[in-house]
Design a protein around this motif. Structure first.
Motif, short mmCIF file in Angstrom:
data_model
loop_
_atom_site.label_atom_id
_atom_site.label_comp_id
_atom_site.label_asym_id
_atom_site.label_seq_id
_atom_site.Cartn_x
_atom_site.Cartn_y
_atom_site.Cartn_z
N UNK A 1 33.40 1.39 6.30
CA UNK A 1 32.85 0.30 5.42
C UNK A 1 32.11 0.89 4.19
N UNK A 2 32.15 2.13 4.24
CA UNK A 2 31.40 3.18 3.07
C UNK A 2 32.14 3.14 1.73
N UNK A 3 32.37 1.88 1.47
CA UNK A 3 33.25 1.56 -0.07
C UNK A 3 32.67 0.39 -0.54
N UNK A 4 33.08 0.16 -1.77
CA UNK A 4 32.63 -1.07 -2.54
C UNK A 4 33.70 -2.04 -2.75
N UNK A 5 33.49 -3.32 -2.17
CA UNK A 5 34.47 -4.30 -2.20
C UNK A 5 34.30 -5.42 -3.42
N UNK A 6 35.40 -5.73 -4.26
CA UNK A 6 35.23 -6.72 -5.19
C UNK A 6 34.97 -8.01 -4.81
N UNK A 7 35.51 -8.28 -3.46
CA UNK A 7 35.21 -9.53 -2.87
C UNK A 7 33.70 -9.90 -2.72
N UNK A 8 32.84 -8.82 -2.79
CA UNK A 8 31.65 -9.14 -2.86
C UNK A 8 31.10 -9.40 -3.96
N UNK A 9 31.60 -9.53 -5.11
CA UNK A 9 30.89 -9.21 -6.57
C UNK A 9 30.26 -10.55 -6.95
N UNK A 10 30.70 -11.77 -6.79
CA UNK A 10 30.10 -12.99 -7.21
C UNK A 10 28.57 -13.24 -6.57
N UNK A 11 28.98 -13.10 -5.19
CA UNK A 11 27.88 -13.39 -4.36
C UNK A 11 26.64 -12.39 -4.53
N UNK A 12 27.12 -11.00 -4.65
CA UNK A 12 26.07 -10.10 -4.77
C UNK A 12 25.31 -10.26 -6.07
N UNK A 13 26.13 -10.55 -7.15
CA UNK A 13 25.66 -10.56 -8.39
C UNK A 13 24.29 -12.00 -8.38
N UNK A 14 24.98 -13.09 -7.68
CA UNK A 14 23.93 -14.09 -7.69
C UNK A 14 22.71 -13.85 -6.82
N UNK A 15 22.77 -13.18 -5.88
CA UNK A 15 21.73 -12.82 -4.90
C UNK A 15 20.82 -11.98 -5.84
N UNK A 16 21.29 -10.93 -6.44
CA UNK A 16 20.35 -10.21 -7.50
C UNK A 16 19.61 -10.83 -8.68
N UNK A 17 20.58 -11.69 -9.31
CA UNK A 17 20.14 -12.56 -10.40
C UNK A 17 19.05 -13.47 -10.07
N UNK A 18 19.31 -14.16 -8.91
CA UNK A 18 18.27 -15.21 -8.37
C UNK A 18 17.10 -14.78 -7.89
N UNK A 19 17.07 -13.47 -7.45
CA UNK A 19 15.97 -12.69 -7.04
C UNK A 19 15.13 -12.18 -7.89
N UNK A 20 15.57 -12.04 -9.26
CA UNK A 20 14.87 -11.50 -10.51
C UNK A 20 15.26 -9.91 -10.57
N UNK A 21 16.14 -9.61 -10.10
CA UNK A 21 16.55 -8.03 -10.26
C UNK A 21 17.82 -8.26 -11.15
N UNK A 22 17.38 -8.40 -12.48
CA UNK A 22 18.18 -8.46 -13.63
C UNK A 22 18.99 -7.07 -13.78
N UNK A 23 18.25 -5.87 -13.61
CA UNK A 23 18.90 -4.58 -14.25
C UNK A 23 19.77 -4.04 -13.04
#
Length: 583
Positions: free
Chosen positions: A256-278
């Motif tokens: 699992x040491x790779x990056x999956x596109x299926x995580x894209x939207x939920x990861x983005x929302x988690x970061x944005x909603x937590x204030x980590x825009x950068x």
């Protein structure tokens, strides 16, 4: 040890797992997807480990991260007294590719250190030499130096030292990786590296703006996601490990040491909603880079740098975690067709622009190329979100994500004024929607199905109301949620899917699916049920707040690669939903 007996340390380039017994049993150097220096986790001690622990049997072991950081402290209590072991990976050096794993011992207890370093996933014993500062080991392109004031005994198999820390003293041990064909790096001051690491992690975690009841698990999950993110590329590994099994002794063991596109939207929302825009911007940039080019070749997963090819290999000389074989490196899923990834990319790009991470005209043209390809190929069978490579089918979740791609394209044109034919994409979305409701829904059972012409259920269907395919209160969605609770849920935990005969699969409960169930219930207004599920999930985190991919309620054990980014993304989003964030 059990998977939950490990804790994560990392420095935005690589990561290690430290056991409750004071042993580093998993360490890849110099990066997440590099070969290992310590691989005892998936082999035997002869495949590499680095242990620092009391000589006598501890009467108790307690551990914690030092505040909101990734610095781990393990406290051993013995009949002789108490000793603390501080573990972390130092922040990257600005002028060197060297990686420094730092361990500091404090406390007047007789201690023993054992170090067995093995390169190439435990296969290669390096050439080890004593040095004034400790020892130096090298093989092929890799070399490590172990700097410590301890008097090392460098034997044929292991390097050891027995010692007792004097009152008021702290003993440092610094393991530094470097290229074997370059000069050795300068010594890293352990105490200064500790101060720098603690300050950096505290400053980063202090950016979280919320103070709701779930702050602690959310911040710990955010720290975990950050520790699994490469600071140079913006990509996030699914987990830092390979081949931790979905079932102990089983064969479903993947890297699992790779990056999956299926995580894209939920990861983005988690970061944005937590204030980590950068961090969200860097993640969006990574997505745009890997999705550029010919849309026919969009892959479900990539290397941390965006590399395309990661052939899967078996390492037959490793016995596997609890004899779970085979051990794999690489992941053949990069070759699969997964239609849903087009929707994941489109949804993430749309959401990012909506939240102020602007999309320029050239990037929009690249997105349109993805849509044009999808327009002619969404009816193709694929391997689905769960990567069932040998069972290609018309998976309902994949079709729904194709609808998401068309829907978000129309919205991008209508809401933000980008050039394009919104009507064209609206018509595509309508066509997909109609087919899914006709062929992917069982009116007699009142539930959507995993795939066309099959009785199987799939927890990924919980995403239908979350992505807006139908309102949560639509009777078909309510029926689907009820069916999943009845057929895929046991002891309050959700399994991914039933097999091709409609039976629940023989693996652990899939933790992100449990969070999706809580999210769906929140949309239905059943917040008390959702909170009960969420609190149950918090209770299965290990003692330092980490989750793996799966959980077995019977044995009460975490399963799968660890810690799992997707599980922690689910935790963050559900916590925000419960806290009242209605984004």
């Amino acid at each position: 040890m059990r998977i939950e007996d490990y804790a994560l340390i990392g420095n935005l380039r690589t990561a290690a797992l430290v056991g409750r017994n004071g042993s580093i049993d998993w360490l890849c150097l110099p990066r997440f997807n590099s070969s290992t220096c310590c691989a005892a986790l998936i082999g035997t001690p002869d495949n590499g480990y680095w242990s620092i622990a009391p000589r006598g049997e501890p009467t108790s072991v307690e551990r914690h991260y030092r505040g909101e950081t990734m610095v781990l402290e393990t406290v051993f209590r013995t009949e002789a007294g108490e000793v603390a072991l501080i573990d972390f990976i130092a922040l990257p050096r600005p002028d060197s590719q060297a990686i420094d794993v730092v361990r500091i011992v404090e406390g007047r207890v007789p201690m023993r250190m054992e170090a067995v370093f093995r390169f190439d996933y435990g296969r290669i014993a390096p050439w080890t030499r004593r040095r004034d500062y400790g020892l130096h080991a090298l093989a092929g392109p890799h070399a490590v130096q172990l700097r410590t004031p301890l008097d090392l005994d460098c034997g044929d198999r292991a390097s050891t030292a027995e010692f007792t820390v004097a009152k008021g003293e702290r003993i440092p041990c610094v393991l530094s990786w470097h290229n074997a064909y370059r000069d050795e790096p300068a010594a890293r001051d352990a105490e200064q590296a500790l101060a720098d690491a603690e300050n950096w992690w505290r400053n980063w975690s202090s950016q979280y703006p919320h103070s709701h009841a779930y702050r602690e698990p959310v911040v710990r999950s955010l720290l975990t996601l950050k520790a699994l993110t490469d600071d140079e590329t913006g990509g996030m590994v699914g987990a830092p490990t390979t081949s931790l099994p979905e079932r102990a002794g089983g064969k479903k063991n993947y890297d699992y040491r790779f990056t999956w596109l299926r995580d894209a939207t939920f990861t983005l929302h988690a970061l944005l909603r937590s204030g980590y825009d950068e961090e969200a911007r860097l993640w969006r940039e990574w997505l745009l880079r890997v999705s550029a080019g010919d849309p026919r070749h969009l892959q479900p997963m990539y290397g941390i740098d965006g590399e395309w090819r990661w052939p899967q290999q078996k390492l037959d000389y490793l016995r596997g975690y609890e004899n779970s074989r085979p051990v794999h490196i690489g992941n053949q899923a990069y070759q699969q067709r997964q239609i849903d990834v087009y929707g994941e990319v489109a949804n993430a790009v749309y959401s990012a622009h909506k939240h102020g991470i602007d999309l320029d005209g050239h990037e929009w043209i690249a997105q349109l190329r993805l849509l044009e390809f999808l327009e002619g190929n969404w009816r193709e069978t694929d391997c689905g979100i769960w990567e069932l490579g040998s069972k290609q089918a018309n998976y309902v979740h994949s079709k729904v994500m194709a609808w998401v791609a068309a829907d978000r394209a129309a919205k991008t044109i209508e809401q933000f004024g980008f050039e394009g034919d919104a009507g064209r994409w609206r018509e595509l979305a309508r066509t997909i929607h109609q087919e899914v409701c006709e062929r992917g829904y069982d009116a007699e059972r009142n539930t959507f199905l995993q795939r066309y012409d099959s009785p199987a259920l799939d927890a990924a269907l919980l995403r239908l109301p979350i992505v807006g395919f139908l309102p949560a209160h639509d009777p078909r969605i309510v029926g689907t949620i009820d069916a999943i609770q009845k057929e895929l849920t046991r002891d309050g935990f959700v399994w991914r899917y039933s097999d091709w005969l409609g039976r629940r699969t023989n693996e652990g409960a899939f933790l992100v699916c449990c969070f999706w169930l809580a999210d769906a219930l929140i949309l239905l207004g059943r917040r008390d049920e959702a909170r009960e599920i969420f609190d149950r999930l918090l209770a299965v985190r290990n003692d330092v707040g980490l989750l793996s991919e799966q959980y077995d309620p019977t044995s009460q054990r975490l399963l799968g690669n660890f810690p799992q980014a997707f599980s922690h993304v689910g935790l963050i989003n559900t916590a925000h939903n419960l806290a009242g964030d209605r984004d």
